[in-house]
Design an enzyme around this catalytic site. Structure first.
Site, short mmCIF file in Angstrom:
data_model
loop_
_atom_site.label_atom_id
_atom_site.label_comp_id
_atom_site.label_asym_id
_atom_site.label_seq_id
_atom_site.Cartn_x
_atom_site.Cartn_y
_atom_site.Cartn_z
N THR A 138 0.81 -1.22 0.00
CA THR A 138 0.00 0.00 0.00
C THR A 138 0.84 1.27 0.00
OG1 THR A 138 -1.70 -1.18 1.19
CG2 THR A 138 -1.81 1.20 1.30
N GLY A 177 2.62 -2.83 8.25
CA GLY A 177 2.94 -3.13 9.64
C GLY A 177 4.34 -3.68 9.75
N GLY A 401 -22.56 1.95 30.59
CA GLY A 401 -21.46 2.89 30.81
C GLY A 401 -20.13 2.20 31.04
N GLU A 424 -6.45 -6.06 3.41
CA GLU A 424 -6.68 -7.26 2.59
C GLU A 424 -7.99 -7.18 1.81
OE1 GLU A 424 -4.87 -10.03 1.79
OE2 GLU A 424 -3.36 -8.64 2.53
#
Lengths: 664, 664
Positions: A138, A177, A401, A424
């Site tokens: 990428t 990564g 919460g 991917e």
């Protein structure tokens, strides 16, 4: 703290053998035993502690992640773990790091695209972690459109080298990564240019950093792309940016299994079928589906247990309040997700088989089923990751919460999971690929080409277009063949309507583009059908153990009928069912929730997750939530002092009316 | 960097007067001018910088937040800003902090529940920030069920004091913002006990910390509850935990406007109508709806601009690739959210009017419309916050991989926004309140009680149950009265079906509980109808300016028809429309997307957000995304060194085969 099982009463109501279900979930006794052993190994080792992850700054977080990766490697070697065990151990370490890309992308890329010689040289280094690799595809300007990548690899016949270069800003590698700080090498995708001609995108092995001192090699600019979603989450990973300034690599570092460049600079395709590359894609995507069931089941496990612990409203005569899991609103959001976790698990296991099957076929030169398998895995990757991402967030909301606290584990799980929807293959782009396959399949219906595999039902189009659902009472919806046919009819009808509308357009491409939102819906219908049909197959298997088959049947029906309710418009608009039948399905669904209820906690126990892996105070096995939530808060370093840093400069002057500028 | 407007071509295609639309969005020229001035004031002041927020550790982040709050206070005083201007300035500072709770909850609680005397004393301190207050209601064990709170306030007649006490772990106050570190005082909600009798939950002003050195007062244990979702996000806020060990306060610190305890310990209700308390609730919830439109419009602004910048696929003859905003899949996800942002803005403005109206009525002793107004605001709070939270995440996904970076601004926006779905009424609990109101309204239909306000359409039930939609061609769906009636028919029919099914149950409460998932859907239908009807009203107003009315009409139709498509099952199953009419609506929707397309960027420009407020590299006004994304990465302190901390200990030994333990 005292050791009491606060969920014991929930566990006593289970109508099935939980230990047997653990095996069903794992897929086999062997897989169960490995997972069980590895998860306990990690959970019992303080080096793998992760409960403080969201309190650490980025540099410490990353250092920590390097430490864990090294420690895992140490343990893997000390214990002489098998490849399967090692992979499982990494799963339970549960921290995104460079090793994921090294083992999950760098090694497979070389295996899939490298020649035997290249594999021999590079894999032996990679297997021992003597080099660390990443997968640099990428770029800043191109993600989905891989063919649009702009990095160039120009062959220089004078020196027998490729010159890797980033010609502009948008060609900067961006996102890989492991690239930012850890990797020494990368498989870099670049446009191969030789003899003045552009041959499109190919892979090259490029060394990025010195093996002596880790400094970037000349011509290489590399760094981290900065903070990402979430506290800890994916910030343990060094997603990177990389630019090349005329970096030279030997010719033999082009991955040459499918095509090569000769010493003279001639580009030659090898006789290895290019379709083999799709095998890798199927492999990666089936692994992602498998991960989806893991992530969703973790979230569901937390939400189910906490919903059984949490009580709110409905106290009568001073008695305890109602467990929130007893509210129908909670059940109607939570139980379909529990069913989805099981559904994704089973379809994931089926995809593993499918991968083996297609690999054998490819090796035998049989490429006929590949388009269908490719569409199937693309679609399932898209569907399961989207549902899982939304499902984790829904589970977080179901915890009220307290789900918003990092100690619930859910924010972390969500933020670490959501990139699956994009990497991917962007989920929308993938569904459009499925839709393209469906349109092609429908268009060939008259031609004698029989749809295969998970698309075989389209061959029954004539029957399914005529099909009339014969449900008359709510229980009729429990019949698997009714469910299957209704979902088949919906899928085929949506596809056929799209095909008809496309044919009205001036040209097919324009029609496809104009109708793409509808096509997405048809693709989803196809994928949901696949998941349901594999779930039905699973229920009909020989499932040993008390009550197993019954529970799977309930889960399968909840999965199907909750989808029917969610997409009611699809079924009604295509006349697959009547309004009345839709209402009966909904009635049956409510009854199924009631049947599931006493088994809910045990059905998540069957995932066999350790408290370490869950990483959630709300999802603790023993249900002892409140004291631990309370303790957890005080561990935050922010509570080291009662008077916060900044009080004297920025709070006291206000209170003491000492702000020089005050004109009040 | 050069100053070029990369979106100039998009801005040239607008078919309306953007400056006029800015006024429409703001609500009035005056509001526009204040917002414009305040946002520029903040954006131009380096003290309010926020682009590094996600890189800071918690303590520094909090210190930073204290600094900004003090600086804002300084500027507010220096510039002698009005209350309205000051509130607006705080909006644009865009950082959750103790001041939000001080101004938004502590002050209103005293105003609403304090006697004139109490207001005089405490508000004069609060207005000058000589005390800092928070709102301590929620406990570890109780959120939604306020009546179940366990903290006690026991009157001691001997000393004329209340003894505030936390009798068990689950009674610990948990979540109040500003409590953990900043507040000196709190309005504490506790069970009032006098003379041995429990009178339920009441509010008390309790000092928590010394005004001299900020240390907690005797008997008070207070701290922060730890990290929450997201990097920066809500972690600038010190949500706190608080326990009382027999803390004594003077009797006159009970908020006594609605009821009081006498010197003798006698509990007396005042003659002030208790319904007045609902006025505050309406106020707070209308503010939340207003915030929803702000948050959603920010996300949409980022996604629209980036979708116009980003290009992927579709390059022909070497020309530029297609802008992703031109893909129908992108439009069908993005444009309904753009329409929703406008819809929520207008319904929010209408709620402001409604609040004023109901307040006048309450003061005149007219409580008749209160239940309807209460249901309306509860429902709109629920619907708008849920759609906004999901919408922000959808916008993030629409930005592809880059949306996952903190520099996109979207992760931060999401994590900071999602608590809105839980606080001030859990969204599901609120929808059940709406459903209860609807069931009551339907049950009274025969009795002559005429439904009022936004529920008036239920009075037409007889007509609406007979209603047949007469749409014959796609353009018929552009008729506002058709849309209105179809949505009215759907809402009324879903409510009536629920009522009928409930009446079949053995008792109404059981029926209500069993059908609660269906009731939620009926409540949503009611709320969506309100939003549509207010949007239609807005379109029909006298909207000056070129093309304004046309654009609002398009947005309104997109809002309605995209909901119709989303909930197609509702409309078909209740026979409000036919399948054919549903298909025509979808066809019209696609045409509307095409009409909207050239105006998309200008429609988000009309929000008039500064780049500072957006806080997104992807959403920059000038569209110059890539160079800035690249620059942003290098600013991360993690890139201070090329070799990361931990390399020598945890990476080098692997690469150098120096792991003592290695047995390979």
């Amino acid at each position: 703290m005292e050791e009491v099982d606060h969920l014991a009463h929930e566990r006593q109501t289970a109508e099935f053998d939980v230990e047997a279900m653990k095996i069903v979930w794992a897929g086999s006794r062997r897989t169960f035993e490995i997972a069980d052993r590895m998860s306990r190994l990690v959970a019992s080792d303080p080096e793998f502690r992760k409960d403080n992850r969201n309190m650490l700054g980025r540099k410490v977080l990353f250092r920590n992640s390097l430490r864990k990766a090294a420690h895992a490697w140490k343990r893997i070697n000390e214990l002489r773990l098998t490849e399967e065990e090692a992979a499982m151990l990494r799963v339970f370490v549960d921290e995104a790091s460079y090793v994921d890309l090294h083992w999950g992308m760098f090694v497979p890329a070389i295996k899939g695209q490298g020649t035997d010689e290249q594999q021999k040289k590079w894999l032996s280094l990679a297997y021992k972690l003597h080099i660390i690799g990443c997968y640099a595809q990428t770029e800043l300007g191109h993600g989905s459109n891989v063919q649009g990548l702009e990095t160039t690899a120009t062959f220089d016949p004078e020196t027998d080298e490729f010159i890797i270069h980033s010609p502009n800003l948008t060609s900067s590698k961006w996102w890989p990564g492991g690239l930012g700080k850890a990797s020494t090498h990368a498989v870099v995708y670049a446009r191969l240019i030789t003899d003045g001609q552009d041959y499109g995108v190919h892979g090259f092995i490029v060394q990025l950093r010195s093996l002596d001192d880790h400094s970037p090699l000349p011509g290489i600019t590399v760094g981290d792309i900065g903070m990402k979603f979430g506290n800890g989450a994916y910030n343990t990973m060094d997603n990177g940016v990389l630019r090349f300034d005329h970096v030279r690599i030997p010719r033999d570092q082009m991955l040459m299994r499918l095509s090569k460049v000769t010493r003279e600079g001639k580009y030659i395709q090898s006789d290895v079928p290019r379709q083999l590359a799709y095998g890798t894609m199927v492999f990666v995507r089936q692994a992602i589906v498998s991960d989806a069931s893991k992530a969703l089941s973790r979230a569901v496990c937390i939400a189910v247990r906490y919903s059984a612990v949490r009580r709110q409203f409905g106290s009568q005569d001073g008695g305890p309040e109602t467990q929130v899991i007893d509210y129908k609103t909670q059940q109607s959001r939570l139980f379909p997700l529990l069913a989805s976790a099981y559904a994704f698990r089973f379809v994931g296991n089926w995809l593993k088989w499918l991968y083996t099957d297609v690999t054998q076929k490819l090796q035998a030169g049989d490429f006929a089923t590949l388009p269908e398998v490719h569409a199937c895995t693309a679609g399932l990757k898209s569907l399961t990751t989207s549902v899982t991402a939304d499902g984790i967030e829904e589970c977080r909301k179901l915890c009220g919460g307290h789900g918003y606290l990092c100690s619930s584990g859910l924010p972390e799980l969500f933020a670490a999971y959501v990139p699956s929807c994009t990497y991917e293959g962007d989920n929308v782009v993938l569904l459009l690929q499925v839709a393209r396959f469906l349109m092609k399949t429908v268009s060939q219906l008259g031609s004698g080409t029989k749809p295969t595999g998970a698309a075989a039902y389209i061959g029954k189009a004539e029957y399914l277009l005529q099909y009339k659902c014969n449900v008359r009472k709510a229980e009729d919806w429990l019949n698997p063949s009714v469910i299957l046919e209704v979902f088949e009819a919906r899928a085929v009808r949506l596809a056929v309507i799209c095909a008809q509308n496309i044919s009205k357009a001036s040209n097919p491409e324009e029609g496809f583009s104009e109708l793409s939102a509808d096509l997405i819906e048809a693709a989803i219908a196809h994928c949901e059908l696949i998941i349901i049909s594999k779930f039905i197959d699973k229920v009909q298997e020989d499932n040993e153990g008390r009550g197993i088959k019954e529970q799977l049947q309930i889960l399968c029906n909840i999965y199907a009928l909750s989808l029917l309710h969610k997409h009611l418009g699809d079924f009604l608009t295509t006349n697959c069912i009547s309004s009345k039948q839709g209402a009966l399905a909904n009635e049956q669904l409510r009854a199924l929730y009631t049947q599931l209820r006493p088994n809910a906690v045990s059905l998540v126990d069957a995932f066999n997750y350790t408290d370490h892996y869950l990483g959630s105070v709300l999802g603790r096995y023993d249900g002892n939530v409140y004291p631990n939530l309370y303790e957890e808060a005080w561990k935050d370093p922010f509570n080291d002092s009662v008077v916060p840093d900044g009080y004297h400069e920025y709070v006291r002057p206000l209170l003491k009316r000492e702000l020089r500028f005050s004109r009040l």
